[in-house]
Design an enzyme around this catalytic site. Structure first.
Site, PDB file in Angstrom:
ATOM      1  N   GLY A   1      10.776 -14.686   0.335  1.00 32.97           N
ATOM      2  CA  GLY A   1      10.997 -16.126   0.375  1.00 32.97           C
ATOM      3  C   GLY A   1      10.328 -16.792  -0.801  1.00 32.97           C
ATOM      4  CB  SER A   2       9.433 -20.295  -1.390  1.00 28.81           C
ATOM      5  OG  SER A   2       8.440 -20.591  -0.436  1.00 28.81           O
ATOM      6  CB  THR A   3       6.116 -18.520  -5.249  1.00 29.52           C
ATOM      7  OG1 THR A   3       6.903 -17.499  -5.878  1.00 29.52           O
ATOM      8  CG2 THR A   3       4.686 -18.411  -5.731  1.00 29.52           C
TER       9      THR A   3
ATOM     10  N   GLY B   1       4.719 -17.612   0.304  1.00 28.08           N
ATOM     11  CA  GLY B   1       4.065 -16.322   0.086  1.00 28.08           C
ATOM     12  C   GLY B   1       2.559 -16.483  -0.080  1.00 28.08           C
TER      13      GLY B   1
ATOM     14  CD  GLU C   1      12.178 -10.389  -3.509  1.00 31.24           C
ATOM     15  OE1 GLU C   1      11.962 -11.332  -4.303  1.00 31.24           O
ATOM     16  OE2 GLU C   1      13.223 -10.257  -2.873  1.00 31.24           O
TER      17      GLU C   1
ATOM     18  CB  CYS D   1      14.468 -14.221  -5.395  1.00 32.72           C
ATOM     19  SG  CYS D   1      15.089 -12.613  -4.928  1.00 32.72           S
TER      20      CYS D   1
ATOM     21  CD  GLU E   1      13.003 -19.317  -7.310  1.00 30.62           C
ATOM     22  OE1 GLU E   1      12.038 -19.623  -6.581  1.00 30.62           O
ATOM     23  OE2 GLU E   1      13.545 -18.200  -7.271  1.00 30.62           O
TER      24      GLU E   1
END
Lengths: 317, 791
Positions: free
Chosen positions: B244-246, B249, B266, B300, B397
């Site tokens: 998913g998103s940073t 994360g 990831e 991604c 992003e």
């Protein structure tokens, strides 16, 4: 709808040398394209009707006689059974194939058989399919066919000039053929199955166009590997590149191995996506094919009746 | 006369894929779904439903359940209960289940594809030709890993219960990437699909029942981020795998800090797509289409930054614009649509906002003239040129069909631009020159590099990021280690002998000349910035020496030195091995001195101390040996290409050494890090730092380039925290207290550095194969380079 003929350009070796073709990427494009575009129902029928008009209906056999060539020409005039034509409301379109393609010895027969139909006769030439006869004879062969009434001359290029990188020799050869053609259109057969790499294919395509080809054509139909979509894409991109740089328009003819309606649609989609709708008309696009028409007839009958058809129900050529 | 009209125009007509079977499936469930827990469906509860919506129309498709805490508890309990039996199955029997899942996915392939397209909005062409075939392939491939568990994973055991949280952009494919390796390695799973796209996961649960998967092996709970957080923080979960998103994360890294949970992430990307002037530009154009207009750019690893060599930039842009005119945006169930619907109005608005920012910041926008539906969540393909690295759209992003293009002059500049990002997920390199392409592929900081292709995926190849794109790999052998633990027999030495007594061998240093070690930075001794020293006590409490009291600024200087020494990673592995052998040789020459020093610090018996020195020498030999033998792999991906898996150094590693074996701990860790090409900043045992400071002279005489290994003595946790917080440190290994471990994992979340945590008693004994491999794995990250070929 007719475009000015390609007058050719001086040989530009820098351009030829800059050519880069990545085989894997080209294959990915052609492998995914049939999954990205499709035509169904009425659209499929209409596209297949158009496909008929793009066929160079061909017989290139050693046992050709006036009899079977006349049958071929009759089929060229009336490619579809009339009840199917009527059901498709296609009568006013006066569907006929793009051309009839024969050996020199059959040109006169074909011209006579097609008289008044508006269907041109194409002659394969220059020592087809190998192109290994004496140069002077190759020139004479073109002249004889033009004199006999061929409106289009499908020459074979000297593959040895490509394989040895002798672009000057190839260019000069094409220029001479073009001159010999006079008013007849010059279609250059690259015989891509013998050119080994896609880079060779694109380079040869460019040199043929610089030499004044009206069409570039993939294959003779006489070798193991004939028209493939990766080769077609490579040649189509050469045509696009040539147009962008010179504004000259060149046609494309895949030949050999195109037997099914589905294959024909894939080729037409490739043309529409890579070159545009102009390359879906007979002045810029042809299929070199002999058995393709029979499959299109069956598919169109299925479209009209919603029942699967059989080959024997359609008049043979 | 429609046919005749089409004959003239030769348009594409509609080519709809029927959604009837998918709707029938939804209707058969009354368009309401409970959750799949312990092999059974929970009773749907009206109070906890939320809608899942068709992005192409905005209409609700079905109602699904927001899981409660009790549901998550039940799912974890079911997984826990099922895990021992699942792990105890013969690997062959686990393989049969995974094989059955692969078959079942294939048998229902079209239903999965249509349902996915309905729920997600991506074109049917993609779900049918890409997503679902890759799902089946993932289960087949991992059925094989299940079969080979005993022969290929000796020394490893399952992690246990795995919590998995997946995104909405590839719903079923991400389920497969998570579930297949977890199950193959003997774990049981609690999986939460994204709340916008749960339907294919629920259909997948049904096929688990069809194949007779034991209850509790896979549990699926639905809901929003709150459910995810419950899984992440659940005490009964042993590992979290997240895609998913940073931002999320990092949050997960913080939430799991100190919990002992394994973690793989990831995350996002801003992947470069580099085009050199000797590329096949027409093929490049198709590559760009696959890079940024695949799945509406909601990928991604989307190639969202186009870097073009300046001399061909305008030519390429013109080709791109021509190609963009051919892209068809619209009903994703139409078989001839290239770009479907954006997942949600919220995501659409985010894309619009970022595009507006791009325009406001001066980039040139271009969109094709082709129609884009105004109903539903659609956005046209968009090209920005004249983008600068400072532009928001070059950094953020976008997760939409928006490409930001800029130019470069040289390969070096292309690399600088490519690596000028916090992310490092993927990259694409286009050139017909193999020398150039491989050079660039090697120097890009990204977990996946595609040469003359893009967005290629396969179960046999690892996928995952560098930097803030996360850590861990999915796919291939490298992906399996995310789902196993090393079986640790007795990773502690015998208790320290006579630690409280007064060992006979202890003596004050006899030399009358003061030898106070400083810090070791950049190959030189440096005074601590603080100007203070710390006393080092012997086992009887007496001061036996003093060492520098390192502080923040010393760490800063050491990290700078380590970063500057990055050329170490590009030196030949043979060369690195020679240096490590040389260290061992010089250490052996001073065996007695080092043994005496160990005894002086820890009170270890002489024989024990000598043994520690000998072990240290042996470990140096071991990693010198490994330096040129820890090979990568050539994965057998199903296309004509070489998928090259490189074991690359991670970069700068901060190491807080174990306490009790002052020489062996630091030598083992440093040897592993250096052997694989990393540079390091090492904090020695806080209590017994002299074995490390004694190494300065050994390093000086062993041809270790300055900066490759830096040593800062001082308070372990304070120094380690500075390392963990340092943005230019790529990994941190911490062997200390549980509290310290939690602090380190939390502090490392901001740049998602790799962390490796162990107890302070760690002595790397027994030094078995699995331990050596773990040290090697912790010292490396796998980069997969896809290189298609064809004359």
């Amino acid at each position: 709808m007719s475009h000015a003929r390609n007058p050719g350009t001086p040989l530009d070796l820098n351009w030829v040398e800059r050519v880069r073709v990545n085989r894997s990427a080209v294959e990915r494009r052609t492998a995914s394209l049939p999954g990205r575009r499709t035509v169904k129902q009425a659209w499929q029928a209409a596209w297949l009707m158009r496909a008929i008009t793009l066929i160079d209906l061909t017989t290139l056999q050693g046992d050709d006689t006036p009899g079977n060539v006349q049958r071929l020409c009759a089929k060229a005039r009336r490619p579809l059974r009339s009840d199917i034509t009527d059901a498709l409301h296609a009568g006013p379109l006066h569907l006929h194939v793009g051309a009839v393609c024969v050996f020199h010895e059959m040109v006169r027969t074909a011209v006579e058989a097609l008289h008044g139909s508006g269907i041109p006769v194409a002659a394969v030439s220059t020592g087809f399919p190998a192109g290994m006869t004496p140069f002077a004879l190759r020139i004479q062969e073109i002249e004889h066919s033009v004199e006999a009434g061929a409106a289009e001359i499908d020459i074979v290029i000297s593959r040895r000039h490509v394989l040895t990188g002798n672009w000057r020799a190839l260019y000069d050869e094409i220029c001479a053929y073009r001159h010999a053609c006079g008013h007849a259109h010059l279609k250059t057969i690259l015989e891509t199955g013998e050119l080994a790499t896609l880079r060779n294919v694109q380079q040869a395509s460019l040199v043929c166009m610089m030499g004044g080809a009206d069409f570039i054509k993939t294959s003779t139909g006489k070798v193991t590997v004939n028209a493939t979509l990766p080769v077609g894409l490579t040649m189509a991109r050469a045509i696009r590149d040539y147009r962008e740089k010179t504004s000259h328009i060149v046609g494309f003819k895949p030949a050999g191995g195109i037997r099914t309606a589905k294959q024909a649609l894939d080729w037409m989609i490739l043309m529409k996506e890579e070159l545009g709708d102009d390359w879906l008309r007979p002045d810029l696009f042809r299929f070199g094919a002999s058995s393709l028409l029979a499959d299109i007839e069956r598919q169109l009958e299925h479209h009209v009746t919603n029942r699967y058809s059989a080959a024997f129900r359609h008049p043979m050529m | 006369m429609q046919t005749a009209e089409i004959f003239d125009s030769l348009d594409y007509g509609p080519a709809p894929e029927s959604a009837k079977p998918a709707h029938a499936w939804l209707d058969a469930h009354s368009r309401t779904f409970g959750m799949f827990i312990d092999g059974a469906w929970t009773q749907p509860d009206d109070a906890r439903f939320f809608d899942t919506v068709e992005p192409a129309t905005g209409k609700p498709l079905a109602r699904i359940t927001q899981a409660s805490t009790a549901d998550v508890d039940a799912a974890v309990a079911a997984a826990r209960a099922a895990q021992p039996a699942w792990a105890a199955l013969r690997p062959h029997d686990r393989a049969r289940f995974l094989y059955a899942l692969a078959r079942q996915v294939q048998k229902h392939a079209r239903l999965f594809a249509v349902l996915e397209t309905l729920d997600n909005g991506k074109p049917i062409r993609e779900t049918r030709d890409i997503d679902i075939p890759l799902v089946a392939r993932h289960f087949y491939h991992h059925a094989g890993w299940a079969q080979l568990f005993e022969t290929e994973m000796p020394g490893y055991q399952p992690v246990g219960v795995v919590g998995q949280i997946i995104p909405w952009n590839f719903p079923l494919l991400m389920l497969a990437w998570k579930v297949a390796p977890a199950m193959a390695m003997g774990n049981t799973v609690v999986l939460k699909p994204a709340e916008w796209t749960s339907l294919t996961a629920l259909l997948f649960a049904e096929i688990c029942t069809e194949i007779g998967l034991p209850p509790g092996v896979l549990n699926i709970v639905t809901g929003d981020g709150r459910v995810g957080e419950q899984i992440v923080t659940h005490a009964g979960v042993d590992k979290i795998a997240f895609t998913g998103s940073t931002i999320v994360g990092k949050r997960i890294r913080e939430l799991t800090a100190g919990s002992g949970k394994k973690l793989s992430l990831e995350l996002g990307g801003k992947s470069p797509f580099i085009v050199f002037d000797n590329a096949d530009l027409d093929s490049v154009v198709e590559g760009v289409v696959d890079a940024i207009w695949f799945n509406q750019g909601q990928v991604c690893c989307a190639g969202s930054r186009l870097l073009v060599q300046e001399n061909v930039a305008e030519t390429l842009y013109e080709k791109l614009r021509m190609r963009m005119e051919k892209l068809r945006v619209g009903d994703p169930l139409d078989k001839a649509i290239d770009i479907g619907a954006i997942i949600s109005p919220r995501q659409l608005q985010k894309i619009r906002d970022l595009v507006a920012t791009g325009v406001a910041e001066g980039a040139q926008i271009w969109q094709p003239s082709t129609p884009c539906p105004s109903e539903g969540n659609f956005f046209p393909p968009t090209l920005f040129t004249h983008v600068t690295p400072t532009a928001t759209i070059a950094q953020e992003e976008i997760f939409g069909p928006v490409l930001a293009a800029m130019t470069f002059r040289t390969p070096a500049e292309a690399l600088a631009l490519a690596n000028n990002t916090r992310y490092g997920l993927a990259a694409s390199v286009w050139s017909e020159d193999i020398n150039l392409a491989l050079e660039v592929a090697g120097k890009i900081k990204a977990g996946v590099v595609w040469i003359n292709c893009t967005n290629q995926f396969d179960a046999a190849s690892g996928f995952g990021g560098y930097r803030e794109s996360g850590f861990g790999r999915e796919g291939g052998r490298e992906g399996l280690y995310e789902y196993v633990r090393r079986i640790q027999t007795a990773d502690v030495r015998p208790p320290m002998s006579d630690n409280d007594g007064l060992p006979s061998t202890v003596s004050r240093p006899t030399s009358p000349i003061d030898r106070t070690p400083k810090l070791y930075i950049g190959g030189k001794q440096a005074r601590p910035d603080s100007g203070y020293s710390r006393a080092v006590h012997g086992p009887n409490g007496a001061v036996i020496a003093e060492v520098g009291a390192g502080s923040r600024k010393d760490i800063r200087n050491a990290v700078e030195a380590a970063r500057a020494a990055a050329g170490w990673g590009e030196a030949s592995a043979h060369n690195r091995a020679q240096v490590l052998y040389y260290i061992a040789e010089n250490l052996a020459a001073r065996r007695t001195e080092f043994a005496t020093r160990i005894t002086a610090q820890t009170g270890a018996a002489a024989a024990e101390a000598e043994h520690e020195v000998d072990q240290s020498i042996e470990h140096l030999f071991a990693f010198a040996a490994w330096a040129d033998k820890y090979d990568g792999a050539v994965h057998r991906t199903p296309m004509r290409n070489a998928t090259l898996a490189f074991n690359e150094p991670i970069g700068v590693i901060g190491i807080a050494c174990p306490e009790h074996t002052p020489l062996l701990g630091c030598v083992t860790l440093a040897a592993a890090a250096l052997a694989m090409g990393n540079t390091a900043v090492l904090i020695p045992s806080e209590k017994h730092p002299l074995s490390a400071t004694d190494l300065y002279q050994v390093l000086d005489t062993s041809d270790v380039p300055g900066g490759v290994l830096n040593i800062i003595t001082g308070g372990r946790d304070e120094l380690a925290k500075t390392l963990a917080e340092h943005a230019d440190v790529d990994a941190i290994w911490y062997f200390g207290t549980p509290e310290g471990a939690a602090m380190i994992e939390r502090a490392s979340a901001h740049n998602l550095k790799h962390t490796w945590i162990g107890p302070t008693t760690t002595s790397f004994t027994p030094f078995d194969a699995a331990l050596q491999h773990e040290l090697l794995r912790q010292s490396t990250q796998v980069k997969n380079v896809w290189a298609p070929y064809g004359a």
